[in-house]
Design an enzyme around this catalytic site. Structure first.
Site, PDB file in Angstrom:
ATOM      1  N   PHE A  26       0.297  15.848  -4.139  1.00 12.30           N
ATOM      2  CA  PHE A  26       1.573  15.739  -5.691  1.00 12.30           C
ATOM      3  C   PHE A  26       0.172  15.044  -5.859  1.00 12.30           C
ATOM      4  O   PHE A  26       0.481  14.210  -7.263  1.00 12.30           O
ATOM      5  CB  PHE A  26       2.665  14.596  -4.880  1.00 12.30           C
ATOM      6  CG  PHE A  26       3.288  14.828  -3.750  1.00 12.30           C
ATOM      7  CD1 PHE A  26       4.604  15.838  -3.897  1.00 12.30           C
ATOM      8  CD2 PHE A  26       2.847  14.622  -2.755  1.00 12.30           C
ATOM      9  CE1 PHE A  26       5.869  16.528  -2.652  1.00 12.30           C
ATOM     10  CE2 PHE A  26       4.217  15.068  -1.702  1.00 12.30           C
ATOM     11  CZ  PHE A  26       5.242  16.165  -1.816  1.00 12.30           C
ATOM     12  N   SER A  62      -5.495  15.514  -1.693  1.00 11.00           N
ATOM     13  CA  SER A  62      -6.519  14.343  -2.258  1.00 11.00           C
ATOM     14  C   SER A  62      -6.942  13.841  -1.715  1.00 11.00           C
ATOM     15  O   SER A  62      -8.764  13.437  -1.860  1.00 11.00           O
ATOM     16  CB  SER A  62      -5.588  13.235  -2.655  1.00 11.00           C
ATOM     17  OG  SER A  62      -5.068  12.295  -1.666  1.00 11.00           O
ATOM     18  N   SER A 134      -0.263   1.838   8.400  1.00  9.76           N
ATOM     19  CA  SER A 134      -1.992   1.392   7.832  1.00  9.76           C
ATOM     20  C   SER A 134      -2.112  -0.342   8.068  1.00  9.76           C
ATOM     21  O   SER A 134      -3.363  -0.404   8.215  1.00  9.76           O
ATOM     22  CB  SER A 134      -1.342   1.937   6.091  1.00  9.76           C
ATOM     23  OG  SER A 134      -0.765   0.614   5.806  1.00  9.76           O
ATOM     24  N   HIS A 154       5.920   4.570  -0.756  1.00 12.61           N
ATOM     25  CA  HIS A 154       6.227   4.213  -2.203  1.00 12.61           C
ATOM     26  C   HIS A 154       7.785   3.063  -2.493  1.00 12.61           C
ATOM     27  O   HIS A 154       8.156   2.697  -2.996  1.00 12.61           O
ATOM     28  CB  HIS A 154       7.404   5.088  -3.568  1.00 12.61           C
ATOM     29  CG  HIS A 154       5.018   5.775  -3.745  1.00 12.61           C
ATOM     30  ND1 HIS A 154       3.702   6.253  -3.073  1.00 12.61           N
ATOM     31  CD2 HIS A 154       5.007   6.707  -4.491  1.00 12.61           C
ATOM     32  CE1 HIS A 154       2.834   6.518  -3.739  1.00 12.61           C
ATOM     33  NE2 HIS A 154       3.715   6.922  -4.845  1.00 12.61           N
TER      34      HIS A 154
END
Length: 221
Positions: A26, A62, A134, A154
């Protein structure tokens, strides 16, 4: 304010761009190039430690740009993801991709697709993938990073946890990068914007770059 190119004569290879384009994800192309520029800038500083961290790998789109910045510098990128997908990737949600479901478990598993992306981009010796949450990875982490790029879950809890766990590891003069920051609620979810505001309010960071929804904050204390 936009993040300037560090060196207009340097860019990811055609093979790396092709690998990133082929990977599900995305990250808009212009923001990906801005990410590449910022990573290269902070990894090539005189006091750089040669390590960048990405929170939220998905299929590695990314990650290619971060790895492409690190590779010619002999630096390393560590990308962290449990590879089971965020809320929006689950069945019944907008971004669920049935092609990424593991038939053995019946759950999303993007780890193999990530490895394919790194292979195609020639970055297997530059990028280290950590397959865990994480916050779990942060418990065993033990060294400063030139940048930390937060682009994980998110939800409010996930975003706040990522900030709390990883912003302390950004070295002095290093960068905290936050993706999907939308000041207008009509443009996107609030948690990335909320942790962006929280990082600035801490007094530890100052904003030095904006490109689309990507924010670049530099540690000043």
């Amino acid at each position: 304010m936009t993040t300037p190119r560090v060196d207009a004569g340097v860019a990811p290879t055609d093979a790396q761009i092709a690998a990133a384009d082929a990977a599900p994800g995305f990250m808009p192309a212009d923001e990906a190039m801005a990410l590449y520029d910022v990573a290269r800038q902070y990894l090539s500083k005189d006091d750089a430690v040669g390590i960048g961290v990405e929170i939220g790998t998905y299929c590695g789109k990314s990650t290619v740009y971060l790895g492409a910045a690190a590779q010619p510098l002999g630096a390393t990128v560590v990308t962290i993801d449990h590879h089971r997908g965020s809320e929006e990737h689950q069945p019944g949600w907008e971004y669920h991709d049935t092609a990424l479901v593991d038939p053995h478990t019946g759950t999303l598993d993007t780890s193999a697709r990530f490895r394919r992306t790194m292979f195609d981009a020639g970055l297997e010796e530059t990028v280290i993938g950590m397959l865990t949450r994480s916050t779990t990875a942060a418990r065993v982490w033990g060294r400063p990073a030139d940048f930390v790029f937060i682009d994980g879950g998110h939800s409010s809890e996930a975003a706040q946890d990522d900030l709390a766990a990883w912003s302390p590891w950004v070295r002095l003069g290093g960068a905290l990068l936050i993706h999907d920051v939308f000041p207008d609620p009509a443009d996107g979810g609030r948690p990335p914007f909320e942790i962006y505001e929280k990082a600035l309010a801490s007094g530890d960071f100052t904003e030095v770059g904006v490109h689309g929804s990507l924010r670049v904050l530099e540690r000043i204390r």
